[in-house]
Design a protein around this motif. Sequence first.
Motif, PDB file in Angstrom:
ATOM      1  N   SER A   4      41.741  46.453  21.738  1.00  0.00           N
ATOM      2  CA  SER A   4      42.253  47.898  22.343  1.00  0.00           C
ATOM      3  C   SER A   4      42.246  48.045  23.780  1.00  0.00           C
ATOM      4  O   SER A   4      42.891  48.615  24.286  1.00  0.00           O
ATOM      5  N   HIS A   5      41.360  47.135  24.320  1.00  0.00           N
ATOM      6  CA  HIS A   5      40.990  47.268  26.146  1.00  0.00           C
ATOM      7  C   HIS A   5      40.736  45.869  26.341  1.00  0.00           C
ATOM      8  O   HIS A   5      40.473  44.904  25.563  1.00  0.00           O
ATOM      9  N   THR A   6      40.718  45.662  27.646  1.00  0.00           N
ATOM     10  CA  THR A   6      40.353  44.274  28.112  1.00  0.00           C
ATOM     11  C   THR A   6      38.853  44.159  28.655  1.00  0.00           C
ATOM     12  O   THR A   6      38.236  45.472  28.674  1.00  0.00           O
ATOM     13  N   CYS A   7      38.357  43.062  28.910  1.00  0.00           N
ATOM     14  CA  CYS A   7      36.932  43.000  29.454  1.00  0.00           C
ATOM     15  C   CYS A   7      36.667  43.631  30.709  1.00  0.00           C
ATOM     16  O   CYS A   7      35.426  43.667  31.232  1.00  0.00           O
ATOM     17  N   GLY A   8      37.746  43.951  31.481  1.00  0.00           N
ATOM     18  CA  GLY A   8      37.515  44.612  32.802  1.00  0.00           C
ATOM     19  C   GLY A   8      37.771  46.136  32.807  1.00  0.00           C
ATOM     20  O   GLY A   8      37.671  46.476  34.114  1.00  0.00           O
ATOM     21  N   LEU A  39      30.798  38.994  27.773  1.00  0.00           N
ATOM     22  CA  LEU A  39      32.219  38.806  27.345  1.00  0.00           C
ATOM     23  C   LEU A  39      32.993  38.769  28.273  1.00  0.00           C
ATOM     24  O   LEU A  39      33.368  39.578  29.141  1.00  0.00           O
ATOM     25  N   ARG A  40      33.842  37.686  28.518  1.00  0.00           N
ATOM     26  CA  ARG A  40      34.809  37.342  29.676  1.00  0.00           C
ATOM     27  C   ARG A  40      36.246  37.234  29.172  1.00  0.00           C
ATOM     28  O   ARG A  40      36.505  36.617  28.012  1.00  0.00           O
ATOM     29  N   ASP A  41      37.142  38.177  29.997  1.00  0.00           N
ATOM     30  CA  ASP A  41      38.419  37.682  30.021  1.00  0.00           C
ATOM     31  C   ASP A  41      39.075  37.545  31.368  1.00  0.00           C
ATOM     32  O   ASP A  41      38.254  37.671  32.220  1.00  0.00           O
ATOM     33  N   ARG A  42      40.396  37.486  31.335  1.00  0.00           N
ATOM     34  CA  ARG A  42      41.024  37.402  32.682  1.00  0.00           C
ATOM     35  C   ARG A  42      40.766  38.669  33.726  1.00  0.00           C
ATOM     36  O   ARG A  42      40.695  38.417  34.805  1.00  0.00           O
ATOM     37  N   TYR A  43      40.414  39.547  32.964  1.00  0.00           N
ATOM     38  CA  TYR A  43      40.328  41.053  33.707  1.00  0.00           C
ATOM     39  C   TYR A  43      38.900  41.270  34.105  1.00  0.00           C
ATOM     40  O   TYR A  43      38.506  42.177  34.985  1.00  0.00           O
ATOM     41  N   GLY A  44      37.711  40.595  33.400  1.00  0.00           N
ATOM     42  CA  GLY A  44      36.356  40.806  33.909  1.00  0.00           C
ATOM     43  C   GLY A  44      35.412  40.480  32.768  1.00  0.00           C
ATOM     44  O   GLY A  44      35.759  39.560  32.051  1.00  0.00           O
ATOM     45  N   ILE A  45      34.265  41.203  33.103  1.00  0.00           N
ATOM     46  CA  ILE A  45      32.931  40.762  32.172  1.00  0.00           C
ATOM     47  C   ILE A  45      32.531  42.214  31.413  1.00  0.00           C
ATOM     48  O   ILE A  45      32.370  43.186  32.372  1.00  0.00           O
ATOM     49  N   THR A  46      32.256  42.168  30.421  1.00  0.00           N
ATOM     50  CA  THR A  46      31.650  43.505  29.595  1.00  0.00           C
ATOM     51  C   THR A  46      30.422  43.016  28.978  1.00  0.00           C
ATOM     52  O   THR A  46      30.554  41.937  28.217  1.00  0.00           O
TER      53      THR A  46
END
Length: 608
Positions: A4-8, A39-46
């Motif tokens: 539903s959202h990105t990690c950033g 948890l990481r993706d292209r947009y950031g870390i959560t």
Amino acid sequence: MFRSHTCGELRMSHVGSVVTLAGWIQTIRKFGAITFVDLRDRYGITQLVFNESLSGQLDNNPLGREFVLQVNGKVIERSNKNASIPTGDIEIEIQSFSILNKSVTPPFTIQDDTDGGDDLRMKFRYLDLRRNPVKKNLELRYAVNRSARNYLHEHQFMDIETPFLIKSTPEGARDFVVPSRMNAGQFYALPQSPQTFKQLLMVSGYDRYYQVVKCFRDEDLRADRQPEFTQIDCEMSFVEQEDILDMFEGLIKRIFKDVKGVEYTDQVERMTWEDAMWQYGNDKPDIRFGMQIHTLKKPASVYYNKTDQSALINDAGFAVFDGAESVLAITVPSGAAYTRKQLDELTEWVKRPQIGMKGLAYIRHNEDGTVKSSIDKFYSEERLKKIAETTKANKGDIILILAGAEERTRKAMSELRLELGEQLGLRKKDEFKLLWVLDFPLFEYSEDDNRWVARHHPFTSPKPSQISTMIENDPAIKDAANYLSHPYAQIKANAYDMVLNGNEIGGGSIRIYQRELQEKMFEALGMSKEEALHKFGFLLGAFEYGAPPHGGIAFGFDRLCAILGGSESIRDFIAFPKNNSGRDVMLDAPSSIDDVQLNELNLKINLS
Ligand code: ASP
């Protein structure tokens, strides 16, 4: 829905919502029965929190670094906030999770400061690309690309693709060749640039062309070159040099603004090639700082028609200077304070094989007005003071002097100047200084073949006022030792380079567009009529069907990105680069091909 959202993306405003995220596991930390995961993706870390209720599931499905994970959970406010990341105010209280894929332990840690060496990172480049610093570089590259395209589009340039399987396009390097299966024994060449195609497009009436395009050059790889690299390649019809300079100054300024937020309002400085060589010792001077080179003595035979100060130098009984072709000096502000040790270090520096000088002389211009020099024995105080005057040394400065063969000495002095600039902190990474270098010689002399070669490429036109010199004179070089007295040596090209902080970032020229002049150029380069027709019949033919006056330029896209990104290396700005021996260590290419493929191509390998 996978996520539903990105990690950033998640902030305090999301607290309370239930979200689904997917990404890679950067770190796992266990505190008793509670597990924290970044948890990481292209947009950031959560940050994810797995509470005690999930510990049984985690025991059955242990998590590991770089696993691909999908999680569902509630956004909650963190008690321990992390101000260093944009999502640092919140965390996700996990309700359910699913391991989408596992990962073996990566060969290096995927974080900003990695423990992976260069070779390892290149072999596993797809993992390296997960790291922030590399990602930032690719983002910058994309930003430059977008900015250039927007500007060019707004100025009516049209992106037109040109072929990769072509016939040789000489730009001074070797071609990469591709065997043709359907035409036994024949080869395509990969373009060194789309040069002839963009000129043909001008003949076709597409008066503003551009392409962000791969070019291929089989060169011995000097530091930081790639066998395939990208150019922003442009061509325009109905233009003079001034129009091109104006248009592409605009392009670079736009890129500065879009990518760096820098308003480059100054008019880009201009310098002739001769002044660049004379004052800076090379054709791409870094003009962020002064410290120009002073020529105390030069051989009568060099290109630049400037006077030197040989009378000041010669006949003092100092054999090194008397016997040297060239004596060059540079003044270092406040350098009189250099210690013996510092001077020794600089002397060692110029003696390194890459620089190749035998020694370094100096004249201290002391604060009290006296001079003290390593060549006191030969030069009177009065004469040394004259030199200090000539080299614009103030009290408190030091003059460093190199002597030797012209080309080597000028190059060494240019290197020394850059080194001093570096040492003195005058080459600031966040300062950008553009420069046009103009009026290059049209030809260079090739000692090996005793003939002229094109300094830029064979399609570059001479200055209009010198066309007659080219037409009326026989290009043959009868007296090789005196090639500089040949009228061709004085012909200047309608060519320009754009230099940024001491790097050539682009270069181009106004082209020849008449068949006769192009034929004369090929003749000047030692090509027979037949050879010229065989190689360039298509272009000569096209020039007979109404070729408009035209000119263009190409920017080294990789280099431009590297400079804007404050890096020395273009490799950092290429997703899948080759190493210094031209190898792709990830693919292990180049590699041999099997006999079936060889037979189909009618090729036999003959390694001797
Ligand atoms: N084709 C040239 C190069 O690759 C650039 C130009 O003349 O436009 O350097």
